[in-house]
Structures are given as C-alpha cells and as structure tokens.
Motif scaffolding. Structure first.
Motif, mmCIF file in Angstrom:
data_model
loop_
_atom_site.group_PDB
_atom_site.id
_atom_site.type_symbol
_atom_site.label_atom_id
_atom_site.label_comp_id
_atom_site.label_asym_id
_atom_site.label_seq_id
_atom_site.Cartn_x
_atom_site.Cartn_y
_atom_site.Cartn_z
ATOM 1 N N ALA A 180 0.822 -1.207 0.000
ATOM 2 C CA ALA A 180 0.000 0.000 0.000
ATOM 3 C C ALA A 180 0.859 1.261 0.000
ATOM 4 C CB ALA A 180 -0.924 -0.010 1.214
ATOM 5 N N GLY A 181 1.936 1.257 0.777
ATOM 6 C CA GLY A 181 2.807 2.423 0.834
ATOM 7 C C GLY A 181 3.486 2.693 -0.494
ATOM 8 N N ALA A 182 3.944 1.638 -1.176
ATOM 9 C CA ALA A 182 4.566 1.820 -2.479
ATOM 10 C C ALA A 182 3.581 2.396 -3.486
ATOM 11 C CB ALA A 182 5.118 0.490 -2.987
ATOM 12 N N ALA A 183 2.340 1.883 -3.479
ATOM 13 C CA ALA A 183 1.333 2.392 -4.408
ATOM 14 C C ALA A 183 1.029 3.862 -4.143
ATOM 15 C CB ALA A 183 0.063 1.555 -4.300
ATOM 16 N N LEU A 184 0.854 4.225 -2.880
ATOM 17 C CA LEU A 184 0.569 5.619 -2.549
ATOM 18 C C LEU A 184 1.726 6.533 -2.939
ATOM 19 C CD1 LEU A 184 -1.166 5.299 0.940
ATOM 20 C CD2 LEU A 184 -2.184 6.190 -1.167
ATOM 21 N N ALA A 185 2.951 6.085 -2.672
ATOM 22 C CA ALA A 185 4.112 6.919 -2.966
ATOM 23 C C ALA A 185 4.288 7.129 -4.460
ATOM 24 C CB ALA A 185 5.360 6.303 -2.359
ATOM 25 N N GLY A 186 4.266 6.046 -5.222
ATOM 26 C CA GLY A 186 4.581 6.142 -6.638
ATOM 27 C C GLY A 186 3.477 6.722 -7.496
ATOM 28 N N PHE A 187 2.220 6.467 -7.134
ATOM 29 C CA PHE A 187 1.116 6.884 -7.985
ATOM 30 C C PHE A 187 0.369 8.112 -7.475
ATOM 31 C CE2 PHE A 187 1.174 2.164 -8.869
ATOM 32 C CZ PHE A 187 1.828 2.289 -10.079
ATOM 33 N N ALA A 188 0.564 8.483 -6.219
ATOM 34 C CA ALA A 188 -0.199 9.611 -5.675
ATOM 35 C C ALA A 188 0.689 10.662 -5.022
ATOM 36 C CB ALA A 188 -1.232 9.096 -4.662
ATOM 37 N N LEU A 189 1.423 10.295 -3.988
ATOM 38 C CA LEU A 189 2.135 11.301 -3.203
ATOM 39 C C LEU A 189 3.288 11.941 -3.972
ATOM 40 C CD1 LEU A 189 2.280 9.533 0.287
ATOM 41 C CD2 LEU A 189 0.699 11.310 -0.488
ATOM 42 N N LEU A 190 4.161 11.119 -4.540
ATOM 43 C CA LEU A 190 5.339 11.665 -5.204
ATOM 44 C C LEU A 190 4.986 12.524 -6.419
ATOM 45 C CD1 LEU A 190 8.390 11.725 -4.919
ATOM 46 C CD2 LEU A 190 8.523 9.657 -6.303
ATOM 47 N N PRO A 191 4.078 12.091 -7.311
ATOM 48 C CA PRO A 191 3.764 12.957 -8.457
ATOM 49 C C PRO A 191 3.070 14.257 -8.060
ATOM 50 C CG PRO A 191 3.078 10.686 -8.870
ATOM 51 C CD PRO A 191 3.411 10.780 -7.410
ATOM 52 N N ARG A 192 2.288 14.240 -6.985
ATOM 53 C CA ARG A 192 1.494 15.420 -6.626
ATOM 54 C C ARG A 192 2.156 16.303 -5.573
ATOM 55 N NH1 ARG A 192 -1.877 11.422 -8.142
ATOM 56 N NH2 ARG A 192 -3.736 11.971 -9.359
ATOM 57 N N LEU A 193 2.893 15.703 -4.657
ATOM 58 C CA LEU A 193 3.429 16.462 -3.534
ATOM 59 C C LEU A 193 4.936 16.645 -3.584
ATOM 60 C CD1 LEU A 193 1.343 14.864 -0.631
ATOM 61 C CD2 LEU A 193 0.804 16.896 -1.988
ATOM 62 N N GLY A 194 5.658 15.793 -4.301
ATOM 63 C CA GLY A 194 7.095 15.932 -4.400
ATOM 64 C C GLY A 194 7.836 15.193 -3.303
ATOM 65 N N PHE A 195 9.181 15.355 -3.333
ATOM 66 C CA PHE A 195 10.041 14.605 -2.415
ATOM 67 C C PHE A 195 9.781 14.960 -0.957
ATOM 68 C CE2 PHE A 195 12.806 14.815 -6.277
ATOM 69 C CZ PHE A 195 12.734 13.469 -6.579
ATOM 70 N N GLN A 196 9.796 16.246 -0.647
ATOM 71 C CA GLN A 196 9.773 16.671 0.746
ATOM 72 C C GLN A 196 8.483 16.277 1.435
ATOM 73 O OE1 GLN A 196 10.628 20.821 1.271
ATOM 74 N NE2 GLN A 196 10.642 20.706 3.495
ATOM 75 N N ALA A 197 7.344 16.576 0.804
ATOM 76 C CA ALA A 197 6.065 16.251 1.428
ATOM 77 C C ALA A 197 5.872 14.742 1.541
ATOM 78 C CB ALA A 197 4.922 16.883 0.634
ATOM 79 N N SER A 198 6.329 13.991 0.534
ATOM 80 C CA SER A 198 6.206 12.539 0.610
ATOM 81 C C SER A 198 7.052 11.983 1.753
ATOM 82 C CB SER A 198 6.642 11.905 -0.715
ATOM 83 O OG SER A 198 5.830 12.340 -1.784
ATOM 84 N N THR A 199 8.261 12.519 1.924
ATOM 85 C CA THR A 199 9.111 12.079 3.031
ATOM 86 C C THR A 199 8.488 12.434 4.371
ATOM 87 O OG1 THR A 199 11.072 12.343 1.645
ATOM 88 C CG2 THR A 199 11.415 12.239 4.023
ATOM 89 N N LEU A 200 7.883 13.610 4.454
ATOM 90 C CA LEU A 200 7.201 13.995 5.699
ATOM 91 C C LEU A 200 6.043 13.045 6.001
ATOM 92 C CD1 LEU A 200 7.096 17.891 5.390
ATOM 93 C CD2 LEU A 200 8.399 16.547 7.050
ATOM 94 N N ALA A 201 5.340 12.610 4.964
ATOM 95 C CA ALA A 201 4.251 11.651 5.177
ATOM 96 C C ALA A 201 4.794 10.339 5.736
ATOM 97 C CB ALA A 201 3.506 11.410 3.876
ATOM 98 N N GLY A 202 5.899 9.866 5.160
ATOM 99 C CA GLY A 202 6.499 8.640 5.679
ATOM 100 C C GLY A 202 6.961 8.785 7.114
#
Length: 298
Positions: A180-202
């Motif tokens: 689930a985390g890989a799917a959210l990161a690759g298809f939703a968080l990273l394209p829309r929020l970028g590196f920093q916000a995705s790392t903060l989510a993790g």
C-alpha cells in the motif's frame, strides 16, 4: 485484594493482550507502508544523484535489502535477552530513529558533494567518480534500512507471548502495508506532492507506528501486572562446548548450511528479477518511477 477484584483483573488480562496484539499489527503495517514509500522516493532521488534511473533502482534495492539483512542480523542476536515489553519499547524507539534518518537523508546528499568534488578533481568523471557516487548512495540508504531491519526481531520478540505464529502475522502485516505504501508513494504522493512532502508523510507514519507500539507495550505490561505474571527474560542457550560440537551430526550441520545457501540464492534471484522486471515494465508504462512502483506493489 478481594476475590471479585482479583477475578476482574484476571479477566482483563486476555483483553489487554488481544488489544496489544492488534495494535502492534497495526503499527507494523504502518511501518511497512513507510518503508516502501521511502524506497520509491529514494529511487527517484538517487536518479538525480546517479544520473541513471535503472542504476538508481539497483542501488536502492541493494542498499535497502542489504541494510535490512544487516539490521535484522545485529538485532536478532540480542533480542532474546530482552523482556517482551522492553523489546516493544525498543521497537518504538527505532521507528522514531527511522523517521529522523529519513528526514535527514535528502539533506545529507548535498553535504556529500565535497567528496564527489575530490573524486572529480582531475576534471575526468571516470571510475573513481562513479565509485564515489555509488558508495555514498549505498551508505546513505543503508543506514535507515538497517534500522528498519532491526525492527523485525524486536517486534517478533514483543509479540511472541501475545499469540502463536507472531512472526508470520507480523511479516504479513508489514508486507501488506509495504504494498500500500509503495502504491501511494509512486502513484499519488510523489507525483502530486514531491520529495519533501512525501518524506514527511512517511516520517509521520513512522511516528504513528512508534506511538502504537509504545501503547501496545503499555497494555501488555498492564496485562502482565493484572495477571501477576513476572516478566521473565529467557536468555538464549549457551553455545555448545567444543566436545559437544564435535559430537553433533555432520548431516545436521550440512543441512543448515544448505538451507542458508538456498535462502541466499533465492534472495539473489528475486532481487535480480526485480531489476529486470522494472526495466521491462518501463517499456510498457513509460516512466521508471511508475514501473518501479508497479513492480514493488506486485
């Protein structure tokens, strides 16, 4: 203590244990989601560092899995000396350490530029420069990966008194969360929020996992107190003496060595296939980030 109160405390103990077990499963599921989110983010980040997406994918996989193996081996040799509640608290502390390491990693990469500048001092980006980039990338990713690997034996140690088959349940929960985390990161968080916000989510997921694990430890400790059972630390058995080892059947030793070798070869083949599958999927879906994410989810 009155008989009624003693009976109430005894009845509450299984309920607390069941609640602690469910909470620990949730914590480890969230931890798996954070771990694979980082793997997707770091592969994209290292593509900017290494200059080649497939090389970044292979580097992240090598550092990630190598770090997991090293962390699990180091922690596994010591967890048998911990009481289950202490193991759960150490696990919670490691989740916080993983969050801190993940937040620091993007800032550590620019700080390593002086090493790359030394390797490139002669103006030729040759083998030395390539090795410097690869070595630094492996080092940066393997440190948080080691912390992740150390969580598994600690979580298993803490969960083993709560239910049978704790290792399998925890691994299943962690792997489901990882998909689930890989799917959210690759298809939703990273394209829309970028590196920093995705790392903060993790990092937020790691903190949530730490809080859940700490609460599970508190519930487990309360259940032990209610039942009056002492927290006995079961130490690992002492290694056999030389004469006892000499009497050990050679077939048993050969079987253990063969099993370990088979597991190592299986892991080698699986990770080699992951790199190849990522390349094949990239021909179908386009961007390597989506291909890498799809491979991890599958």
């Amino acid at each position: 203590m009155t008989p009624a109160r003693a009976a109430a405390r005894a009845a509450a103990q299984p309920l607390r244990g069941a609640a602690a077990g469910r909470l620990l499963l949730a914590a480890y599921l969230i931890s798996g989601a954070a771990g694979l989110l980082y793997e997707v983010v770091w592969s994209r980040l290292l593509a900017l560092w290494l200059g080649h997406t497939l090389a970044a994918t292979a580097t992240v996989l090598a550092a990630f899995m190598g770090g997991l193996a090293a962390g699990a081996a180091l922690a596994g040799a010591r967890t048998s000396r911990l009481a289950p509640v202490a193991a759960l608290r150490w696990y919670a502390a490691l989740e916080l350490a993983i969050a801190a390491a993940a937040l620091l990693l993007p800032h550590a990469m620019p700080a390593m530029r002086f090493v790359l500048s030394l390797a490139y001092a002669d103006g030729d980006g040759g083998l030395l420069f390539a090795l410097a980039r690869l070595g630094l990338s492996l080092l940066l990713v393997s440190v948080p990966a080691m912390l992740m690997g150390a969580t598994y034996p600690l979580a298993v140690r803490g969960a083993s008194p709560l239910w049978p088959g704790a290792a399998g349940r925890l691994y299943a929960a962690n792997t489901a969360g990882a998909a689930a985390g890989a799917a959210l990161a690759g298809f939703a968080l990273l394209p829309r929020l970028g590196f920093q916000a995705s790392t903060l989510a993790g990092a937020a997921w790691n903190v949530a996992a730490a809080g859940a694990a700490w609460r599970a430890a508190a519930w487990f400790a309360a259940g032990l107190e209610a039942s009056g059972a002492p927290q006995v630390v079961r130490r690992a058995p002492d290694p056999p003496r030389r004469e006892e080892r000499a009497r050990s059947p050679s077939r048993a030793r050969s079987a253990r060595a063969l099993a370990a070798g088979a597991a190592a070869i299986s892991g080698f083949a699986a990770l080699s296939c992951e790199v190849v599958w990522t390349r094949v999927l990239a021909l179908l879906v386009g961007p390597v980030t989506y291909a890498f994410t799809g491979m991890l989810v599958i």
